[in-house]
Design an enzyme around this catalytic site. Structure first.
Site, PDB file in Angstrom:
ATOM      1  N   LYS A 113     -38.143 -12.929 -54.055  1.00  0.00           N
ATOM      2  CA  LYS A 113     -37.878 -13.382 -55.434  1.00  0.00           C
ATOM      3  C   LYS A 113     -38.565 -12.464 -56.448  1.00  0.00           C
ATOM      4  O   LYS A 113     -38.036 -12.247 -57.533  1.00  0.00           O
ATOM      5  CB  LYS A 113     -38.317 -14.830 -55.627  1.00  0.00           C
ATOM      6  CG  LYS A 113     -37.588 -15.800 -54.729  1.00  0.00           C
ATOM      7  CD  LYS A 113     -36.749 -16.819 -55.468  1.00  0.00           C
ATOM      8  CE  LYS A 113     -35.656 -17.297 -54.543  1.00  0.00           C
ATOM      9  NZ  LYS A 113     -35.149 -18.617 -54.748  1.00  0.00           N
ATOM     10  N   LYS A 195     -28.512 -14.207 -45.874  1.00  0.00           N
ATOM     11  CA  LYS A 195     -28.298 -15.651 -46.016  1.00  0.00           C
ATOM     12  C   LYS A 195     -27.332 -15.992 -47.146  1.00  0.00           C
ATOM     13  O   LYS A 195     -27.402 -15.387 -48.213  1.00  0.00           O
ATOM     14  CB  LYS A 195     -29.698 -16.249 -46.284  1.00  0.00           C
ATOM     15  CG  LYS A 195     -29.761 -17.708 -46.521  1.00  0.00           C
ATOM     16  CD  LYS A 195     -31.181 -18.131 -46.924  1.00  0.00           C
ATOM     17  CE  LYS A 195     -31.267 -18.358 -48.412  1.00  0.00           C
ATOM     18  NZ  LYS A 195     -32.274 -19.312 -48.866  1.00  0.00           N
ATOM     19  N   LYS A 198     -27.504 -19.665 -53.086  1.00  0.00           N
ATOM     20  CA  LYS A 198     -27.087 -20.178 -54.390  1.00  0.00           C
ATOM     21  C   LYS A 198     -27.084 -19.114 -55.456  1.00  0.00           C
ATOM     22  O   LYS A 198     -26.315 -19.133 -56.383  1.00  0.00           O
ATOM     23  CB  LYS A 198     -28.142 -21.184 -54.878  1.00  0.00           C
ATOM     24  CG  LYS A 198     -28.138 -22.510 -54.267  1.00  0.00           C
ATOM     25  CD  LYS A 198     -29.005 -23.365 -55.188  1.00  0.00           C
ATOM     26  CE  LYS A 198     -29.816 -24.369 -54.432  1.00  0.00           C
ATOM     27  NZ  LYS A 198     -31.237 -24.220 -54.657  1.00  0.00           N
TER      28      LYS A 198
HETATM   29  P1  ATP Z   1     -31.931 -19.559 -53.525  1.00  0.00           P
HETATM   30  O1  ATP Z   1     -31.017 -18.658 -52.821  1.00  0.00           O
HETATM   31  O2  ATP Z   1     -31.679 -19.681 -54.988  1.00  0.00           O
HETATM   32  O3  ATP Z   1     -33.353 -19.379 -53.169  1.00  0.00           O
HETATM   33  P2  ATP Z   1     -31.136 -21.519 -51.608  1.00  0.00           P
HETATM   34  O4  ATP Z   1     -29.652 -21.538 -51.565  1.00  0.00           O
HETATM   35  O5  ATP Z   1     -31.885 -20.870 -50.525  1.00  0.00           O
HETATM   36  O6  ATP Z   1     -31.589 -21.013 -53.031  1.00  0.00           O
HETATM   37  P3  ATP Z   1     -32.959 -23.717 -51.574  1.00  0.00           P
HETATM   38  O7  ATP Z   1     -33.157 -24.740 -52.611  1.00  0.00           O
HETATM   39  O8  ATP Z   1     -33.994 -22.661 -51.479  1.00  0.00           O
HETATM   40  O9  ATP Z   1     -31.561 -23.029 -51.728  1.00  0.00           O
HETATM   41  O10 ATP Z   1     -32.776 -24.410 -50.168  1.00  0.00           O
HETATM   42  C1  ATP Z   1     -32.576 -25.770 -49.947  1.00  0.00           C
HETATM   43  C2  ATP Z   1     -32.441 -26.059 -48.466  1.00  0.00           C
HETATM   44  O11 ATP Z   1     -31.251 -25.470 -47.965  1.00  0.00           O
HETATM   45  C3  ATP Z   1     -33.578 -25.476 -47.627  1.00  0.00           C
HETATM   46  O12 ATP Z   1     -33.875 -26.366 -46.577  1.00  0.00           O
HETATM   47  C4  ATP Z   1     -32.996 -24.206 -47.086  1.00  0.00           C
HETATM   48  O13 ATP Z   1     -33.608 -23.810 -45.888  1.00  0.00           O
HETATM   49  C5  ATP Z   1     -31.551 -24.624 -46.854  1.00  0.00           C
HETATM   50  N1  ATP Z   1     -30.659 -23.477 -46.916  1.00  0.00           N
HETATM   51  C6  ATP Z   1     -30.367 -22.739 -48.019  1.00  0.00           C
HETATM   52  N2  ATP Z   1     -29.515 -21.749 -47.715  1.00  0.00           N
HETATM   53  C7  ATP Z   1     -29.240 -21.876 -46.384  1.00  0.00           C
HETATM   54  C8  ATP Z   1     -28.416 -21.148 -45.479  1.00  0.00           C
HETATM   55  N3  ATP Z   1     -27.715 -20.121 -45.880  1.00  0.00           N
HETATM   56  N4  ATP Z   1     -28.377 -21.556 -44.185  1.00  0.00           N
HETATM   57  C9  ATP Z   1     -29.100 -22.623 -43.770  1.00  0.00           C
HETATM   58  N5  ATP Z   1     -29.889 -23.334 -44.577  1.00  0.00           N
HETATM   59  C10 ATP Z   1     -29.972 -22.985 -45.868  1.00  0.00           C
END
Ligand code: ATP
Ligand code: LTN
Length: 330
Positions: A113, A195, A198
């Site tokens: 980040k 990954k 969002k």
């Molecule tokens: P950002 O990319 O903005 O950091 P994010 O999509 O990773 O956001 P978070 O709020 O950080 O979202 O994650 C919320 C939950 O979703 C966490 O438990 C995270 O491990 C899970 N998660 C997010 N993206 C994935 C993914 N691609 N595969 C599996 N689990 C995920």
């Protein structure tokens, strides 16, 4: 015997993705019968990046609506907004003082980040894991269901809890992380080596839970694969196809072997359509319920108000015991 306690949460930054659903929410739904569950919307964590205030407010409610639409029963689970339980911020500060700069600087999420937001590497981004530790430890959680990317934060939470317990005697339950194998890391559709996230800039990389069926189909059809044209699981050499198989497996509960059999002799075009259809079918009822809920803000307010009241009961008990131990007048 009393039920084991679960806590988890999602940041209120951005629109939720299929990764959030399969990696987190869908697993929570499966756990609600067996455990005493606390699910929060981590809106304080969202402040570590810049948000438009109105968008942050809306996203907080949208995530609440998704939780319920995806099947979390507000009568069986405590569903709440992090900022409404002030104990989080308070224990977060206390735990900041029991967390070392050295361990925080090893966090890969911080490094990622910080690289992404080079103009805003704030102190909150750095101490993020101490607040997350507070979220978990306030509820004496036994289990924390998350995607694989959050396991490092779970490790530091355990270290902080053990450190505190060693200094002051048994105070916190040491939590375990729980990652479901089939959906531990859903990858991007355009870049299957990173990954699905969002905050992706390429929208074709991500399935948002709000995407219309035709958009979902289009994104899957465009997903990056390879030239072999055989549906076979091989993350190293076929990351795109393997990711699609993983998504299909997580949605249908079929094993990878079963999927390889099902699509023997089939080309990528047909396979991609089948994966898209499975995702669309799974998301459709969630999307309908979600829209209904967003039109009913009074109901949502009732849920989060009751949730915060419930959460406060356990959170304040833990916080008071911490304060007493360290010499802070309650
Ligand atoms: P950002 O990319 O903005 O950091 P994010 O999509 O990773 O956001 P978070 O709020 O950080 O979202 O994650 C919320 C939950 O979703 C966490 O438990 C995270 O491990 C899970 N998660 C997010 N993206 C994935 C993914 N691609 N595969 C599996 N689990 C995920
Ligand atoms: N850091 C998590 C969100 C989060 C969380 C938590 C997850 C904040 N507090 C407590 C589990 C338990 C993320 O997914 N980025």
């Amino acid at each position: 015997m009393s039920k084991k306690i679960i806590l988890s949460g999602i940041q209120a930054t951005g629109k939720l993705t299929l990764g959030n659903y399969l990696g987190a929410i869908d697993n929570w739904v499966k756990m609600q019968e067996e455990y005493e569950c606390y699910y929060m919307i981590a809106n304080l964590h969202s402040l570590t990046v810049r948000n438009d205030p109105e968008t942050l407010r809306n996203n907080t409610l949208k995530i609440l609506a998704i939780y319920i639409a995806a099947g979390l029963d507000p009568d069986k689970n405590t569903i709440f907004i992090q900022s409404q339980v002030k104990e989080h911020a308070e224990l977060g500060w206390i735990l900041d003082c029991y967390t070392y700069m050295g361990e925080l600087s090893r966090m890969t999420q911080f490094k990622d980040k910080a690289a992404k937001h080079a103009d805003n590497i704030n102190a909150g981004l750095f101490t993020y894991p101490a607040l997350m530790a507070a979220d978990i430890l306030l509820y004496q959680a036994d289990l924390v269901p998350v995607g694989e990317d959050q396991m490092q934060h779970l490790e530091i939470t355990r270290d902080i809890a053990e450190r505190f317990n060693n200094l002051y005697g048994e105070t916190f339950v040491i939590p375990e992380g729980y990652v479901r194998k089939a959906s531990k890391r859903i990858m991007g559709l355009q870049d299957p080596t990173s990954k699905m996230s969002k905050s992706a800039t390429n929208l074709n990389d991500v399935i948002f839970l709000e995407d219309e069926p035709e958009v979902i189909l289009k994104k899957f059809k465009r997903a990056v694969t390879d030239s072999e044209n055989i549906i076979r699981f091989d993350i190293e050499n076929k990351p795109g196809v393997s990711n699609l198989m993983q998504i299909y497996s997580a949605i249908t509960s079929k094993t990878i072997e079963e999927i390889e059999k099902e699509f023997e002799g089939s080309g990528y075009g047909n396979f991609k359509t089948k994966v898209a259809e499975a995702v669309i079918q799974k998301l459709e009822p969630i999307q309908i319920k979600y829209k209904e809920l967003l039109n009913n803000p009074e109901y949502l307010e009732k849920i989060y108000t009751k949730g915060a009241e419930n959460a406060r009961e356990l959170a304040s008990k833990t916080l008071n015991s911490v304060k007493e131990k360290i010499g802070i007048i309650v």
